[in-house]
Design a protein around this motif. Structure first.
Motif, short mmCIF file in Angstrom:
data_model
loop_
_atom_site.label_atom_id
_atom_site.label_comp_id
_atom_site.label_asym_id
_atom_site.label_seq_id
_atom_site.Cartn_x
_atom_site.Cartn_y
_atom_site.Cartn_z
N SER A 160 0.84 -1.20 0.00
CA SER A 160 0.00 0.00 0.00
C SER A 160 0.87 1.25 0.00
O SER A 160 0.95 1.97 0.98
N GLY A 161 1.54 1.49 -1.10
CA GLY A 161 2.47 2.59 -1.17
C GLY A 161 2.30 3.43 -2.41
O GLY A 161 1.20 3.61 -2.92
N LEU A 162 3.43 3.96 -2.90
CA LEU A 162 3.38 4.93 -3.98
C LEU A 162 2.82 4.34 -5.27
O LEU A 162 2.15 5.03 -6.04
N ARG A 194 6.69 14.07 6.04
CA ARG A 194 6.78 15.41 5.47
C ARG A 194 6.70 15.35 3.93
O ARG A 194 6.01 16.16 3.29
N GLY A 195 7.36 14.37 3.34
CA GLY A 195 7.30 14.20 1.90
C GLY A 195 5.92 13.80 1.41
O GLY A 195 5.44 14.29 0.38
N ALA A 201 -0.59 17.44 -0.77
CA ALA A 201 -1.03 18.83 -0.93
C ALA A 201 -1.05 19.21 -2.41
O ALA A 201 -1.98 19.87 -2.88
N GLU A 202 -0.04 18.77 -3.14
CA GLU A 202 0.02 19.07 -4.58
C GLU A 202 -1.10 18.38 -5.35
O GLU A 202 -1.64 18.92 -6.31
N LEU A 203 -1.49 17.17 -4.89
CA LEU A 203 -2.48 16.38 -5.61
C LEU A 203 -3.89 16.53 -5.06
O LEU A 203 -4.83 15.95 -5.60
#
Length: 254
Positions: A160-162, A194-195, A201-203
């Motif tokens: 369940s990741g990127l 943090r990443g 936030a961008e998406l």
């Protein structure tokens, strides 16, 4: 139990009576409840693991449908309609044969109980192999067209990741508790979260941190920009009831 989704594959009825406990997801900006997550329990008092151990290939369709119905009915009986909170329900992608057919009982239950479809969040994870990506995409697309919110649970754990995040474009992700545990004392965990916060936030993706158990974890996650929190620090799950948020936790979040 009568088989409850005629659109699903043939299979056995689920042999265990189930109910739900609820845990709030807290909006730390307002101090209110953003959503309540429905957590599986056996009607005889069995925990989630014990109930899940009874799920098989032949009864998983009936199980998934029963969980959806129980979550909605129990939440409404507990008073969720008297609040603005969403209802978050876990589901098994492998238990959805035809997305539109298999959602009909959910929709009819929501309609009968008066819970708007727009207040339902469906969480999924990849703790087990869940078939072709195109099938999962079909489920997500169908759910979004109906008006549901779709979330990836346990983000950062296992598969369940990127890759899932890029492929399935969820509305919401829930940070796995392994990223949350002890984050106040772990610079690596802080850097990772943090990443993730910057990426979401961008998406335009909502982040929920689950498994928060200490004041330090809660404070650090707020500082990192994670607005929505869930865990024992705020409230323990309550069987067939909507628990109040701990006042001391809210006071320290202010």
């Amino acid at each position: 139990m009568t088989r409850i989704c005629t659109g699903c594959r043939d299979g056995a009825d689920f042999p265990v009576a189930i109910t739900m406990a609820f845990q709030p997801i807290v909006d730390t900006l307002t101090g209110g409840v953003f959503a309540y997550e429905a957590l599986l329990r056996g009607a005889d008092g069995a925990g989630a693991a014990e109930v899940l151990a009874r799920v098989t290939d032949s009864n998983r369709y009936a199980f998934d449908q029963a969980c959806r119905v129980s979550a909605i009915e129990c939440a409404v009986a507990a008073g969720i309609l008297d609040t603005p909170a969403l209802l978050s329900i876990n589901f098994l992608p492998n238990a959805v044969y035809s997305p539109l057919a298999c959602i009909q009982l959910t929709l009819s239950t929501a309609k009968v109980t008066g819970l708007p479809a727009e207040r339902l969040v469906f969480e999924f994870t990849e703790n087990e192999h869940m078939g072709s990506p195109s099938h999962v995409l079909g489920i997500i697309d169908t759910y979004k067209r109906i008006g549901f919110t779709v979330a990836i649970d346990d983000f950062g754990a296992g598969h369940s990741g990127l890759g899932m995040f890029a492929r399935f474009t969820p509305d919401e992700i829930k940070l796995d508790m392994e990223l949350v545990r002890g984050i106040d004392g772990d610079p690596r965990r802080r850097a990772i979260v943090r990443g993730v916060v910057a990426m979401c936030a961008e998406l335009g993706t909502i982040i929920v941190a689950e498994g928060i158990e200490t004041e330090g974890e809660a404070a650090t996650l707020r500082e990192l920009g994670v607005r929505y929190h869930q865990g024992f620090w705020y409230a323990r799950p309550a069987l067939a009831a909507l628990p109040a948020i701990c006042e001391s936790a809210l006071g320290r979040a202010a």
